[in-house]
Enzyme design. Sequence first.
Site, PDB file in Angstrom:
ATOM      1  N   CYS A   1       0.841  -1.198   0.000  1.00  0.00           N
ATOM      2  CA  CYS A   1       0.000   0.000   0.000  1.00  0.00           C
ATOM      3  C   CYS A   1       0.884   1.259   0.000  1.00  0.00           C
ATOM      4  CB  CYS A   1      -1.005  -0.031   1.150  1.00  0.00           C
ATOM      5  SG  CYS A   1      -2.352   1.180   0.942  1.00  0.00           S
TER       6      CYS A   1
ATOM      7  N   HIS B   1      -3.855  -4.790  -0.188  1.00  0.00           N
ATOM      8  CA  HIS B   1      -3.409  -5.353   1.091  1.00  0.00           C
ATOM      9  C   HIS B   1      -3.453  -6.880   1.037  1.00  0.00           C
ATOM     10  CE1 HIS B   1      -3.148  -1.673   3.538  1.00  0.00           C
ATOM     11  NE2 HIS B   1      -4.110  -1.227   2.743  1.00  0.00           N
TER      12      HIS B   1
ATOM     13  N   GLU C   1      -2.502  -8.881   3.222  1.00  0.00           N
ATOM     14  CA  GLU C   1      -2.873  -9.377   4.549  1.00  0.00           C
ATOM     15  C   GLU C   1      -4.376  -9.282   4.799  1.00  0.00           C
ATOM     16  OE1 GLU C   1      -2.392  -4.967   5.121  1.00  0.00           O
ATOM     17  OE2 GLU C   1      -1.459  -6.515   3.875  1.00  0.00           O
TER      18      GLU C   1
END
Length: 202
Positions: A79, A181, A183
């Site tokens: 990001c 992202h 994650e």
Amino acid sequence: MIIVIDYDAGNTANVLRALKKIGVQAELSSDPTKILAARGLILPGVGAYPAAMAELTKRGLVPVIKEAVAKGAPLLGICLGMQVLTEVGLEHQETKGLGFIPGVCREIKATKNMPVPHMGWNNLTVKHESPLTDGLEGQSVYFVHSYFTDVPKEYIDVTANYGIDVPAMIHKDNVYGAQFHPEKSGDVGLGILKKFIALCEK
């Protein structure tokens, strides 16, 4: 050891949690010795380009990260961490970036149908294969951002369409970036992190 670089730019807990989920030992650190000894580096980030670069500079981490990359350590920017891989950011003011990948970080122009920030799940289109792109064509990942990396096409591995072809993944040599992202992107995101770790272990 994989080091998640600590510079108070947020989202580190989610990154560490995702790495733990795939069985990776990682540590959050701003210690230059640990960064230089790491097998791989992850630069996460949520926030503004100038603030991120100011904090990296304040902590003396810019030359440390550059030295680690020059020695061959793979680096993954996530990001905001991807955005600062560029030469210059235009968020709020012109700010010098890490300069690993030629280009400028620019604002996404909002339209009636495409509000900013670009937030939510978007499908990916693979433009160039890299060690991290296998199996990503047509997969969906989670974005939250208002700026994009305007870099030469040869460095854009994956895009997502949001009125423009937003560079979703970029890379040059051993430096990689993901605008979305991983994650927060379920099994697809965890798969990308696994590929990055495999790269670090080579």
